[in-house]
Design a protein around this motif. Sequence first.
Motif, PDB file in Angstrom:
ATOM      1  N   LEU A  65     -26.697  12.352  -5.812  1.00  0.00           N
ATOM      2  CA  LEU A  65     -27.732  13.271  -6.293  1.00  0.00           C
ATOM      3  C   LEU A  65     -29.123  12.812  -5.887  1.00  0.00           C
ATOM      4  O   LEU A  65     -29.945  13.610  -5.429  1.00  0.00           O
ATOM      5  N   ALA A  66     -29.401  11.528  -6.066  1.00  0.00           N
ATOM      6  CA  ALA A  66     -30.725  11.003  -5.708  1.00  0.00           C
ATOM      7  C   ALA A  66     -30.980  11.169  -4.212  1.00  0.00           C
ATOM      8  O   ALA A  66     -32.091  11.544  -3.798  1.00  0.00           O
ATOM      9  N   ALA A  67     -29.958  10.914  -3.390  1.00  0.00           N
ATOM     10  CA  ALA A  67     -30.114  11.050  -1.946  1.00  0.00           C
ATOM     11  C   ALA A  67     -30.373  12.509  -1.564  1.00  0.00           C
ATOM     12  O   ALA A  67     -31.214  12.803  -0.706  1.00  0.00           O
TER      13      ALA A  67
ATOM     14  N   ILE B 274     -29.913  21.345  -7.366  1.00  0.00           N
ATOM     15  CA  ILE B 274     -30.832  21.128  -6.235  1.00  0.00           C
ATOM     16  C   ILE B 274     -30.852  22.350  -5.327  1.00  0.00           C
ATOM     17  O   ILE B 274     -31.919  22.818  -4.928  1.00  0.00           O
ATOM     18  N   TRP B 275     -29.663  22.845  -4.996  1.00  0.00           N
ATOM     19  CA  TRP B 275     -29.524  24.075  -4.201  1.00  0.00           C
ATOM     20  C   TRP B 275     -28.569  24.992  -4.944  1.00  0.00           C
ATOM     21  O   TRP B 275     -27.363  24.720  -5.005  1.00  0.00           O
TER      22      TRP B 275
ATOM     23  N   VAL C 196     -13.906  13.207  -8.520  1.00  0.00           N
ATOM     24  CA  VAL C 196     -15.077  13.788  -9.178  1.00  0.00           C
ATOM     25  C   VAL C 196     -16.325  13.391  -8.403  1.00  0.00           C
ATOM     26  O   VAL C 196     -16.451  12.240  -7.958  1.00  0.00           O
ATOM     27  N   ILE C 197     -17.236  14.337  -8.270  1.00  0.00           N
ATOM     28  CA  ILE C 197     -18.509  14.098  -7.594  1.00  0.00           C
ATOM     29  C   ILE C 197     -19.558  14.951  -8.317  1.00  0.00           C
ATOM     30  O   ILE C 197     -19.218  16.007  -8.844  1.00  0.00           O
ATOM     31  N   PRO C 198     -20.806  14.519  -8.374  1.00  0.00           N
ATOM     32  CA  PRO C 198     -21.813  15.356  -9.042  1.00  0.00           C
ATOM     33  C   PRO C 198     -22.043  16.677  -8.309  1.00  0.00           C
ATOM     34  O   PRO C 198     -21.948  16.754  -7.091  1.00  0.00           O
TER      35      PRO C 198
ATOM     36  N   GLU D 212     -34.552  22.397   2.870  1.00  0.00           N
ATOM     37  CA  GLU D 212     -34.687  23.359   1.777  1.00  0.00           C
ATOM     38  C   GLU D 212     -33.411  24.139   1.512  1.00  0.00           C
ATOM     39  O   GLU D 212     -33.265  24.743   0.454  1.00  0.00           O
ATOM     40  N   GLN D 213     -32.504  24.149   2.465  1.00  0.00           N
ATOM     41  CA  GLN D 213     -31.355  25.048   2.351  1.00  0.00           C
ATOM     42  C   GLN D 213     -30.042  24.314   2.575  1.00  0.00           C
ATOM     43  O   GLN D 213     -29.892  23.555   3.534  1.00  0.00           O
ATOM     44  N   LEU D 214     -29.094  24.547   1.674  1.00  0.00           N
ATOM     45  CA  LEU D 214     -27.715  24.102   1.861  1.00  0.00           C
ATOM     46  C   LEU D 214     -26.965  25.270   2.502  1.00  0.00           C
ATOM     47  O   LEU D 214     -26.914  26.362   1.945  1.00  0.00           O
ATOM     48  N   ILE D 215     -26.409  25.046   3.686  1.00  0.00           N
ATOM     49  CA  ILE D 215     -25.753  26.141   4.403  1.00  0.00           C
ATOM     50  C   ILE D 215     -24.228  26.064   4.348  1.00  0.00           C
ATOM     51  O   ILE D 215     -23.546  27.041   4.643  1.00  0.00           O
ATOM     52  N   ASP D 216     -23.684  24.910   3.950  1.00  0.00           N
ATOM     53  CA  ASP D 216     -22.233  24.814   3.832  1.00  0.00           C
ATOM     54  C   ASP D 216     -21.882  23.570   3.032  1.00  0.00           C
ATOM     55  O   ASP D 216     -22.617  22.570   3.047  1.00  0.00           O
ATOM     56  N   LEU D 217     -20.768  23.648   2.318  1.00  0.00           N
ATOM     57  CA  LEU D 217     -20.217  22.501   1.596  1.00  0.00           C
ATOM     58  C   LEU D 217     -18.714  22.697   1.570  1.00  0.00           C
ATOM     59  O   LEU D 217     -18.232  23.797   1.296  1.00  0.00           O
ATOM     60  N   CYS D 218     -17.970  21.643   1.886  1.00  0.00           N
ATOM     61  CA  CYS D 218     -16.505  21.752   1.890  1.00  0.00           C
ATOM     62  C   CYS D 218     -15.885  20.436   1.472  1.00  0.00           C
ATOM     63  O   CYS D 218     -16.529  19.388   1.464  1.00  0.00           O
TER      64      CYS D 218
END
Length: 202
Positions: free
Chosen positions: A43-45, A116-117, A109-111, A58-64
Amino acid sequence: MTDIAIHPEKLRDAVAGALGDKLREIRLALGEVTVVVAAEDYLAAMEILRDAPQCRFEQLIDLCGVDYSTYGEVGTDGLRYAVVTHLLSLSLNQRLRVKVFCPDDDFPVIPSVTGIWSGANWFEREAFDLYGIVFDGHSDLRRILTDYGFIGHPFRKDFPLSGHVEMRYDAEQRRVVYEPVTIEPREITPRIIREDNYGGLH
C-alpha cells in the motif's frame, strides 16, 4: 512526450529512487519496467507511485492474479500467488508493472488498492473469483464472473478442467440445478512426426 517515456532507463531509475527501501526488485525488459514489492510495503509503495513527482501514476489500468505453482522458474520453490498491477501516468506518459506476492499460499491475502485507485474494484473481485486471492479492505469482495454457488477458483492450476459440478436449467423445477460432473477428463496429445526430412524439409 516526456524524456522518461522515450528512455525507460530513466523511468527505472526514477521509480527506484522514489520507492527506496520498499523496492524488492526492479527489471527492465523489452522497454518495460517491472517492480516487485513486499506485501507489507504494497500500500505504501502504491501511494508513492501515485504521488511522487517523478512517478505520478494516476491511473490503474489493469490488475490480475497469477498462480506460479507450475512455472518452471518458480514452482514449489517460491510463493505461489502474485498480484500484478499495470499503472499509467497520463501526465508523464509512462507505464509501470508492479508485482506483489501473497505471503501465505494456503490463504492468499493482499491489501486492496481501491482506496488509492477506485478502478481496482472489479479487477480485485475478478482476481478473488478466479484465484481466491483475498483483498483486505475491499468494500464488496464477492464473485464477479462465476455463479455465487460456484465451488473453487477456476484459474488455479490445480482446478480440474471439467470443474466440480455441472449445471443446467430444469424446466420442471423451473430453476438451475447442479449435478455431478458426467464428463470424463482425458488428455489428448496430438501426433508428432519426428522423421528427418519429412515432406522434403531439411
